[in-house]
Design an enzyme around this catalytic site. Sequence first.
Site, PDB file in Angstrom:
ATOM      1  CB  THR A 182     -42.250 -45.729   0.476  1.00  0.00           C
ATOM      2  OG1 THR A 182     -41.668 -44.684  -0.601  1.00  0.00           O
ATOM      3  CG2 THR A 182     -43.624 -45.803   0.579  1.00  0.00           C
TER       4      THR A 182
ATOM      5  CB  CYS B  60     -28.017 -65.837   8.871  1.00  0.00           C
ATOM      6  SG  CYS B  60     -29.864 -65.497   8.984  1.00  0.00           S
TER       7      CYS B  60
ATOM      8  CB  SER C  31     -35.840 -58.896  13.567  1.00  0.00           C
ATOM      9  OG  SER C  31     -36.353 -59.574  12.389  1.00  0.00           O
TER      10      SER C  31
HETATM   11  N1  PLP Z   1     -29.640 -61.200  14.910  1.00  0.00           N
HETATM   12  C1  PLP Z   1     -29.794 -62.105  15.592  1.00  0.00           C
HETATM   13  C2  PLP Z   1     -29.449 -62.578  16.726  1.00  0.00           C
HETATM   14  C3  PLP Z   1     -30.580 -63.107  14.761  1.00  0.00           C
HETATM   15  O1  PLP Z   1     -31.030 -64.320  15.125  1.00  0.00           O
HETATM   16  C4  PLP Z   1     -30.981 -62.625  13.252  1.00  0.00           C
HETATM   17  C5  PLP Z   1     -31.795 -63.742  12.661  1.00  0.00           C
HETATM   18  O2  PLP Z   1     -31.694 -64.968  12.684  1.00  0.00           O
HETATM   19  C6  PLP Z   1     -30.736 -61.495  12.816  1.00  0.00           C
HETATM   20  C7  PLP Z   1     -29.840 -60.799  13.786  1.00  0.00           C
HETATM   21  C8  PLP Z   1     -30.922 -61.085  11.503  1.00  0.00           C
HETATM   22  O3  PLP Z   1     -32.281 -60.767  11.426  1.00  0.00           O
HETATM   23  P1  PLP Z   1     -33.036 -60.580  10.023  1.00  0.00           P
HETATM   24  O4  PLP Z   1     -33.381 -62.035   9.616  1.00  0.00           O
HETATM   25  O5  PLP Z   1     -34.463 -59.519  10.415  1.00  0.00           O
HETATM   26  O6  PLP Z   1     -32.242 -59.692   9.224  1.00  0.00           O
END
Ligand code: PLP
Length: 376
Positions: free
Chosen positions: A233, A318, A195
């Site tokens: 896109t 998250c 990411s």
């Molecule tokens: N995987 C891990 C280990 C993460 O720390 C995160 C984000 O905190 C993600 C996946 C999700 O990435 P994105 O925010 O780009 O969706």
Amino acid sequence: MIYMDNAATTKPCEKAFEKARKFVTEQFYNPSALYEEGYALQSELKKARSALLSKVADETAFELVFTSCGTESDNQAIFSFARRGNAVTTAGEHSAVSAPFIELKNRGVIESRIAPLQKDGRVDIAKLLSLVDQKTSFVSVMHVNNEMGAINDINEIARLVKQKNPRVIFHSDGVQAYGKLPFRLSRDIDLYSVSAHKLGGLKGVGALVKRKSLNLPPYILGGGQETGKRSGTENVFGIKQFEYAAEEKFRHLVEDGKRLEGYREKLCSLLDTEVYTRLSPVDGTPYILTLSAKGLRGEILLHMAHDKGLLIGTGSACSSNAKTRYNRIVLACGYDEKTADGTLRLSFSTDTTEKEIEEAAAILNEIGRDLKRRMA
Ligand code: PLP
């Protein structure tokens, strides 16, 4: 303001931003357009793909598919390949992996098997291997744990998994590792998620690195971009900015890691041990320090720190919408609810300074002692 929540997101790299600016102001064309201006962008995407991929993988064996984020990359990998028998993952995964596993289990597509963690946040390899059998179609083990900072030796784990069942598709969530750890994908890894916004790129840009020989069933269908593997896109500006930000990070990766490891240890040594206990391991990523103020509530400390100008986390941003109060990863490491409730995550970037480290320690000590006094 001292920003120490870089595992949630980092400040975009301005140098990369300026370099990529022309892909908004001048070369804003659709890369799929048939005229020269649009078509020329295909070679820009190709350069970005190659630059980002070559940092972690052999370009003759792997390819890179651009996605909208790390979450999409994880979902793409899981929904495309965890399609029969059982699939194995760990109790430490980000919800971008754990939620699709739960979904596939609920739909009756797979039997989901979860390997436990050790106290330091790494997966228990022997227990993980005991879950892999001839019916296992897919295994997903994260590279760096975003809550604990623990590093899983994914090349070795993938080798052991394939030794048990060579037909397994092995995926790893590399979101907190890419651009932060010296590492290359071995031939036993099939899929690796990254990411942009964790290393100075923009939110909403990610990639899935995949073994070329693997036929990836598309998850998003449409205009056939990304050679049909991911329609939509392309975000040319975001992708080019990601490329340039990654160039910056990878150039100084080892020195940055050493410096931040020193900072992390310094911060830890300055903390009042009457209030804080370290949870993250010494051999974990230098970018994350996880603590517990046992008996205190991490969320309250987070707000108190904010009032003093220090921005930190209590774990994955998250998970802030999750219904459970306690940090599920800290619980999965075997800590009790009081420890999990007091979790604080401090995460650094290459912009973090030694002065900020000292100030952060002073703020944490002040608020921790203050809250402890008030709770007594
Ligand atoms: N995987 C891990 C280990 C993460 O720390 C995160 C984000 O905190 C993600 C996946 C999700 O990435 P994105 O925010 O780009 O969706």
